[in-house]
Design a protein around this motif. Structure first.
Motif, PDB file in Angstrom:
ATOM      1  N   PRO A   1       0.808  -1.225   0.000  1.00 14.48           N
ATOM      2  CA  PRO A   1       0.000   0.000   0.000  1.00 14.48           C
ATOM      3  C   PRO A   1       0.838   1.271   0.000  1.00 14.48           C
ATOM      4  N   ARG A   2       2.004   1.218   0.633  1.00 16.49           N
ATOM      5  CA  ARG A   2       2.868   2.411   0.684  1.00 16.49           C
ATOM      6  C   ARG A   2       3.387   2.806  -0.705  1.00 16.49           C
ATOM      7  N   ASP A   3       3.248   1.923  -1.675  1.00 20.20           N
ATOM      8  CA  ASP A   3       3.755   2.185  -3.028  1.00 20.20           C
ATOM      9  C   ASP A   3       2.750   2.906  -3.915  1.00 20.20           C
ATOM     10  N   THR A   4       1.565   3.229  -3.387  1.00 18.85           N
ATOM     11  CA  THR A   4       0.493   3.772  -4.231  1.00 18.85           C
ATOM     12  C   THR A   4       0.946   4.974  -5.051  1.00 18.85           C
ATOM     13  N   ASP A   5       1.479   5.992  -4.391  1.00 19.80           N
ATOM     14  CA  ASP A   5       1.880   7.210  -5.097  1.00 19.80           C
ATOM     15  C   ASP A   5       3.048   6.953  -6.043  1.00 19.80           C
ATOM     16  N   GLU A   6       4.016   6.144  -5.585  1.00 20.81           N
ATOM     17  CA  GLU A   6       5.186   5.860  -6.414  1.00 20.81           C
ATOM     18  C   GLU A   6       4.793   5.061  -7.655  1.00 20.81           C
TER      19      GLU A   6
ATOM     20  N   ASN B  21      -8.639   4.678 -11.074  1.00 17.27           N
ATOM     21  CA  ASN B  21      -8.756   4.252  -9.681  1.00 17.27           C
ATOM     22  C   ASN B  21      -9.051   2.764  -9.540  1.00 17.27           C
ATOM     23  N   GLY B  22      -9.927   2.243 -10.383  1.00 16.81           N
ATOM     24  CA  GLY B  22     -10.265   0.824 -10.277  1.00 16.81           C
ATOM     25  C   GLY B  22      -9.079  -0.069 -10.587  1.00 16.81           C
ATOM     26  N   LEU B  23      -8.323   0.283 -11.620  1.00 19.69           N
ATOM     27  CA  LEU B  23      -7.164  -0.516 -11.988  1.00 19.69           C
ATOM     28  C   LEU B  23      -6.049  -0.355 -10.961  1.00 19.69           C
ATOM     29  N   LEU B  24      -5.892   0.845 -10.418  1.00 20.03           N
ATOM     30  CA  LEU B  24      -4.908   1.062  -9.361  1.00 20.03           C
ATOM     31  C   LEU B  24      -5.231   0.191  -8.161  1.00 20.03           C
ATOM     32  N   HIS B  25      -6.502   0.117  -7.802  1.00 20.13           N
ATOM     33  CA  HIS B  25      -6.924  -0.745  -6.691  1.00 20.13           C
ATOM     34  C   HIS B  25      -6.570  -2.198  -6.980  1.00 20.13           C
ATOM     35  N   ASP B  26      -6.820  -2.652  -8.202  1.00 21.57           N
ATOM     36  CA  ASP B  26      -6.510  -4.034  -8.565  1.00 21.57           C
ATOM     37  C   ASP B  26      -5.013  -4.313  -8.457  1.00 21.57           C
TER      38      ASP B  26
ATOM     39  N   VAL C  25       4.161  -7.366  -8.754  1.00 20.87           N
ATOM     40  CA  VAL C  25       5.499  -7.153  -8.207  1.00 20.87           C
ATOM     41  C   VAL C  25       6.088  -5.900  -8.835  1.00 20.87           C
ATOM     42  N   VAL C  26       6.932  -5.231  -8.070  1.00 22.40           N
ATOM     43  CA  VAL C  26       7.669  -4.087  -8.598  1.00 22.40           C
ATOM     44  C   VAL C  26       9.159  -4.398  -8.495  1.00 22.40           C
TER      45      VAL C  26
END
Length: 204
Positions: A31-36, A62-67, A79-80
């Motif tokens: 979750p901490r990676d959301t903005d990055e 937003n929907g795809l970001l949530h996924d 994975v990043v």
């Protein structure tokens, strides 16, 4: 359901190397990676985003970001690949994959940031995905790409994938590979720890 211990995602991290020997950390998204993560996709060139999503977008909706942020939900994972840049952990590539348990196949897609291309990151990440696919019990893995995406087609060909026509879209080509890595030969942490979670001592 997979055997991954999703309450502690850090244990499934792997350290790879670029062609120049730089450390490349591959880990599950958090979750901490959301903005990055959103910054990463915004920084991709228009062509790179189009190649990744087969359409014109400027950022993750937003929907795809949530996924993307849901690890393990419906056997889907993100994975990043990160590197330390000026003292900060920076996302330089990403991959999303899904296990189709009924057919023992793993479907995946990936991208590498434009400024980081040409360093062997995509090759290293794809090799790691083979390992992670085997860890989940997949026997084949496949991906789809645009017929015009010469970079991805070249990467898949060099990595031993075979090409077939896409079943639904003439603009796409599908590449498929049988996973022949024996369990004892798989080095990545995701294999070792996921199977430990299935042992009597680990589950007690």
């Amino acid at each position: 359901m997979s055997l991954l211990r999703l309450e502690d995602l850090k244990q499934y991290s792997d350290t790879l190397r670029t062609r120049q020997g730089e450390a490349l950390n591959v880990r599950f998204i958090e979750p901490r990676d959301t903005d990055e993560l959103q910054h990463y996709f915004r920084s991709l060139s228009t062509r790179s985003r189009y190649n990744r999503f087969f359409g014109a977008i400027s950022e993750l909706p937003n929907g795809l970001l949530h996924d993307f942020l849901q690890v393990g939900e419906r056997e889907r994972f993100t994975v990043v690949a990160t590197m330390m840049v000026d003292g900060f952990e920076t996302i330089v590539a990403e991959a999303r994959y899904a296990l189709h348990e009924e057919s023992a196949t793993l479907e995946f897609g990936l991208s590498v940031g434009d400024r980081w291309q040409g360093r062997g990151i995509a090759t290293a990440l794809l090799g790691n995905l083979v390992c992670r696919a085997a860890a989940l019990g997949a026997e084949h893995m496949f991906g789809d790409t645009l017929r015009a995406n010469e970079i991805m087609i070249s990467l898949a060909r060099k990595s031993g994938f075979a090409f077939v026509n896409h079943p639904d879209d003439w603009k796409l080509v599908r590449f498929d590979k049988e996973i022949t890595v024996a369990p004892k030969d798989i080095p990545c942490a995701s294999w070792r720890l996921s199977r430990q979670a299935d042992s009597p001592s680990a589950s007690a």
